[in-house]
Write a protein that holds these residues in place. Structure first.
Motif, PDB file in Angstrom:
ATOM      1  N   ARG A 136     -20.061 -11.847  -6.391  1.00 25.87           N
ATOM      2  CA  ARG A 136     -20.846 -10.997  -7.297  1.00 25.87           C
ATOM      3  C   ARG A 136     -20.649 -11.417  -8.752  1.00 25.87           C
ATOM      4  N   THR A 191     -21.119  -2.085   0.176  1.00 26.21           N
ATOM      5  CA  THR A 191     -21.283  -2.494  -1.227  1.00 26.21           C
ATOM      6  C   THR A 191     -20.198  -3.468  -1.634  1.00 26.21           C
ATOM      7  N   PRO A 216     -24.699  -8.741  -6.590  1.00 27.08           N
ATOM      8  CA  PRO A 216     -24.836  -7.418  -7.217  1.00 27.08           C
ATOM      9  C   PRO A 216     -26.208  -6.837  -6.901  1.00 27.08           C
ATOM     10  N   ASP A 217     -26.330  -5.530  -6.997  1.00 28.60           N
ATOM     11  CA  ASP A 217     -27.625  -4.911  -6.738  1.00 28.60           C
ATOM     12  C   ASP A 217     -28.589  -5.158  -7.897  1.00 28.60           C
ATOM     13  N   HIS A 230     -30.239  -3.242  -9.984  1.00 28.02           N
ATOM     14  CA  HIS A 230     -30.047  -2.530 -11.244  1.00 28.02           C
ATOM     15  C   HIS A 230     -28.859  -3.093 -12.029  1.00 28.02           C
ATOM     16  N   THR A 231     -27.821  -3.512 -11.345  1.00 33.39           N
ATOM     17  CA  THR A 231     -26.669  -4.102 -12.033  1.00 33.39           C
ATOM     18  C   THR A 231     -27.056  -5.413 -12.712  1.00 33.39           C
ATOM     19  N   ARG A 232     -27.823  -6.231 -12.026  1.00 27.45           N
ATOM     20  CA  ARG A 232     -28.229  -7.508 -12.609  1.00 27.45           C
ATOM     21  C   ARG A 232     -29.148  -7.294 -13.811  1.00 27.45           C
ATOM     22  N   HIS A 241     -29.148  -4.704 -15.738  1.00 28.22           N
ATOM     23  CA  HIS A 241     -28.316  -4.147 -16.808  1.00 28.22           C
ATOM     24  C   HIS A 241     -27.610  -5.264 -17.581  1.00 28.22           C
ATOM     25  N   HIS A 242     -27.095  -6.270 -16.879  1.00 33.17           N
ATOM     26  CA  HIS A 242     -26.405  -7.365 -17.550  1.00 33.17           C
ATOM     27  C   HIS A 242     -27.373  -8.294 -18.272  1.00 33.17           C
TER      28      HIS A 242
END
Length: 273
Positions: free
Chosen positions: A198, A250, A256-257, A259-261, A263-264
């Motif tokens: 991840r 998870t 990563p999901d 939304h996490t990607r 966000h970054h």
């Protein structure tokens, strides 16, 4: 592997050394090609696909300041959106990505995979997979064995469950007292590798974004998320239950999901001031 080597007596050390040295095969170009063809199911691009890929690849490697000819472009016969960086020199994309993505989004995908190579993720992940393979096998055997024991113990109601707990506790104490608890580390191997995976995905996203492909990469992630939602909807329409999203699943996910990607990628998507 050290435990397995005990069965070989005096040749146990040689067995372990041979297994450690076998990891050097990932740096062997013919071995890389064999892995790409037989393990990853990749093939060389057709002339038409090469004409589509190579100009985009030259643009990506020029921005990154690396020699594009050091890497080989391969194609996977798949209608899904996916790509892979394998060993030290292989970049593979699906047929869907080649034929359906605009050049900008295809460049973002290739820049992401180049990020895996530049960051050393491709080699390290393949070595990690190879060296962790005994641990993965042992983990699956242990999980299957404990699952079977638990199902059998439930037949005998609470006394069976109590007996199962005592057996597992006894095995754990035995490994701690005689083998310093090292076999228990098997349980942590899949989670550790997934966490590293991840992190490397986020680093590869960052590499593509730093080259100027953040908006295109965000569009690709949106399409990938949409495909996943369609697959879940198709399962539901067919009467099949979607895989449950649990904390364990998870932690075992290598990516990563969505939304996490995103966000970054946020800092790279903001307009310059």
């Amino acid at each position: 592997m050290a435990l397995v080597s005990l069965f070989f007596g005096g040749f146990g050390l040689l067995f372990v050394l041979a297994w450690l040295l076998s990891g050097a095969l990932v740096f062997h170009r013919p071995t890389e090609s064999a892995l790409a063809r037989h393990l990853l199911r990749l093939r060389y691009p057709t002339p038409q696909e090469r004409a589509q890929l190579e100009p985009v690849w030259r643009e990506v490697t020029a921005r990154a300041g690396v020699e594009g000819r050091n890497y080989e472009l391969w194609v996977e016969d798949s209608d899904g959106l996916n790509a892979v960086a394998a060993a030290g020199h292989i970049v593979g994309v699906t047929r869907f990505a080649v034929h359906q993505l605009p050049n900008g989004e295809l460049a973002a995908v290739l820049a992401h995979e180049l990020g895996h190579h530049v960051g050393g993720h491709a080699w390290s992940s393949l070595l990690g997979y190879w060296y962790a393979l005994p641990g993965r096998i042992a983990w699956r055997v242990l999980r299957a064995a404990t699952g079977f024991m638990y199902r059998v113990s439930r037949v005998f109601s609470c006394f069976g469950v109590l007996f199962f707990g005592l057996c597992v506790s006894g095995i754990a104490l035995a490994t701690i007292s005689s083998l310093y608890g090292l076999p228990l580390l098997i349980l942590a191997v899949p989670y550790a590798l997934a966490a590293v995976g991840r992190r490397s995905e986020l680093r590869a996203d960052q590499h593509a974004a730093a080259l100027g492909f953040a908006p295109m990469l965000a569009a690709v992630l949106h399409k990938l998320h949409h495909q996943e939602q369609q697959q879940l909807a198709a399962l539901a329409a067919a009467g099949h239950a979607a895989p449950a999203r649990t904390p364990a699943s998870t932690l075992l996910s290598s990516h990563p999901d969505y939304h996490t990607r995103l966000h970054h990628l946020g800092p790279y998507l903001q307009p310059p001031r």
